[in-house]
Motif scaffolding. Structure first.
Motif, PDB file in Angstrom:
ATOM      1  N   ARG A 248       1.346   4.071  -3.044  1.00  0.00           N
ATOM      2  CA  ARG A 248       0.964   5.453  -2.748  1.00  0.00           C
ATOM      3  C   ARG A 248       2.098   6.424  -3.094  1.00  0.00           C
ATOM      4  O   ARG A 248       1.855   7.515  -3.615  1.00  0.00           O
TER       5      ARG A 248
ATOM      6  N   GLU B 116      -9.019   2.048  -1.077  1.00  0.00           N
ATOM      7  CA  GLU B 116      -8.270   3.297  -0.973  1.00  0.00           C
ATOM      8  C   GLU B 116      -8.043   3.931  -2.339  1.00  0.00           C
ATOM      9  O   GLU B 116      -8.260   5.136  -2.524  1.00  0.00           O
ATOM     10  N   VAL B 117      -7.612   3.132  -3.315  1.00  0.00           N
ATOM     11  CA  VAL B 117      -7.333   3.667  -4.644  1.00  0.00           C
ATOM     12  C   VAL B 117      -8.613   4.131  -5.327  1.00  0.00           C
ATOM     13  O   VAL B 117      -8.651   5.185  -5.977  1.00  0.00           O
TER      14      VAL B 117
ATOM     15  N   ASN C 198       0.808  -1.219   0.000  1.00  0.00           N
ATOM     16  CA  ASN C 198       0.000   0.000   0.000  1.00  0.00           C
ATOM     17  C   ASN C 198       0.839   1.265   0.000  1.00  0.00           C
ATOM     18  O   ASN C 198       0.634   2.170  -0.809  1.00  0.00           O
ATOM     19  N   ASN C 199       1.806   1.365   0.916  1.00  0.00           N
ATOM     20  CA  ASN C 199       2.630   2.562   0.980  1.00  0.00           C
ATOM     21  C   ASN C 199       3.503   2.715  -0.260  1.00  0.00           C
ATOM     22  O   ASN C 199       3.771   3.838  -0.709  1.00  0.00           O
TER      23      ASN C 199
END
Length: 440
Positions: A364, A392-393, A360-361
């Motif tokens: 991002r 999230e996306v 995830n990070n």
């Protein structure tokens, strides 16, 4: 694409296949290599006989000593199926109780070491099987083919390809490539639209450099591919095995995650930066590099290294000599960082994240370098982080987002016995893919 050599040459990397067993090695005249599992199944092979032969040629192993073999090109591929002459009507009365073979494992090992050919060993094993004569013809052929994979003397030497390397890694240990199966890899390349002339970025960790090698192979000598990495050096095992030319390797550049260039809001919304902005950023990256201690990374990325033989025999240790590998890194580390920064600041046309850790990070941070309206793909062996990343996306800067897993099953295609294979892989990982957008 540069013209590839059609013949096996000294210094090239090849894939040696014996039955279903595959292993890569670099062809060096006078060297010997260990194949098979440790113990009684391991043997040492000298492959000097392959030099000058076309890739894909088959060779017969000939014993030189107890476990040392040489190879000679052959056109006659004996399948040992002439052992099968006739069979019973069905297998209903056969019982797999482990007592049908009269020979003990120790006696079979003695047969292998007595100088008998592989066909003679298989013939002896079938003659000492109490149930072989009652099997159907199909069952006999299956039994003989299984023994031939273990005791056969024919090997084939292939040119390394993405499919061969992927299948080899997955067969030996799927965890070493984070369960990245060849069908998942092909879908990853299609979703990110890898093609010559484009600019792409990839973050890869835990997959032996297979994704980077596949993307570089599709791009050829035109375009830019930036590999972002953590730690002291990038993962590029598969890249080194593909026999890429210097011209092809010039397409690839590397940059550490800690040295990614900064993007201002104006640069993030622009699809192309000016030459002055790119040059200024390159100088800033160069100054930052000089200010930091990069001794470990520079030491790792030296171009010229020596290769140690995998398993030299005792009588060839005196012949051991240094061999200079083909150039791995075509640029200095400073030049790599400068080129990677320029490509990233100009925004890439496709982004790939393939790792076993939490992605995830990473996505991002790297998504800022992707042009709006262009695709991104995230591979993970686990679906839970991708499910979280999906929401999230989709809520922030992604559209047309999909989370998928493929189901792959091989089929046996033979006369009167075409059916799915009994065993299949448990999974090939998960893909999250979509398109980047910018919301007002």
């Amino acid at each position: 694409m540069p013209e590839e050599k059609d013949e096996i040459y000294d210094g090239c990397t090849v894939v040696v296949q014996r039955g279903t067993y595959m292993k890569t090695c670099r062809v060096l005249q006078g060297r010997t290599y260990a194949f098979g599992k440790r113990g009684d199944g391991q043997f040492t092979l000298n492959i000097d006989g392959a030099l000058g032969c076309p890739f894909g040629s088959s060779f017969r192993m000939e014993r030189m000593s107890n476990k040392l073999f040489s190879i000679h090109k052959t056109e006659e591929l004996n399948t040992c199926l002439d052992i099968v002459k006739e069979g019973g009507e069905d297998n209903r009365d056969l019982q797999d109780d482990g007592r049908s073979q009269k020979l003990t494992p120790e006696e079979i090992i003695q047969l292998k070491g007595s100088g008998l050919t592989g066909k003679e060993v298989i013939q002896t094993i079938t003659e000492n099987s109490t149930t072989f004569k009652d099997k159907t013809v199909f069952s006999k052929e299956k039994y003989v083919n299984k023994k031939q994979k273990k005791y056969g003397e024919i090997i084939t030497i292939h040119r390394p390809s993405i499919r061969l390397l992927s299948n080899m890694y997955y067969t030996l240990d799927p965890l070493k490539i984070a369960n990245l199966r060849v069908d998942t890899l092909s879908q990853l390349l299609c979703h990110v639209n890898v093609q010559p002339g484009g600019s792409f970025a990839v973050f890869e960790s835990g997959t032996q450099g297979l994704v980077t090698a596949a993307m570089l192979h599709r791009m050829g000598t035109i375009g830019h591919l930036v590999q972002v990495y953590h730690g002291n050096h990038p993962q590029r095992d598969a890249v080194d095995l593909m026999n890429f030319t210097t011209k092809e390797l010039e397409t690839l550049s590397f940059i550490n995650f800690t040295k990614l260039p900064d993007i201002t809001p104006q640069e993030e919304f622009a699809t192309n930066g000016t030459d002055e902005v790119k040059e200024l950023t390159a100088e800033q990256a160069d100054k930052e590099l000089i200010a930091e201690d990069t001794h470990c990374e520079t030491k790792e990325m030296k171009a010229d290294t020596t290769e140690i033989i995998e398993k030299p025999s005792s009588d060839t240790k005196s012949m051991k000599k240094e061999f200079t590998r083909p150039q791995k890194f075509v640029r200095k580390q400073e030049e790599d960082i400068r080129m990677s920064s320029t490509v990233l600041q100009g925004n890439v046309e496709g982004l790939v994240v393939a790792c076993r850790q939490y992605p995830n990070n990473i996505l991002r941070d790297l998504l800022h370098y992707l042009k709006p309206g262009h695709p991104f793909v995230v591979f993970s062996p686990y679906k839970e982080p991708l499910m979280e990343l999906f929401m999230e996306v989709k809520s922030q800067n992604g559209t047309n987002v999909h989370l998928s897993e493929t189901w792959l099953r091989h089929y046996q295609v033979l006369p009167q016995r075409t059916h799915p294979d009994i065993n299949m892989s448990g999974g090939g990982g998960y893909l999250l893919y979509g398109t980047r957008i910018i919301k007002d």
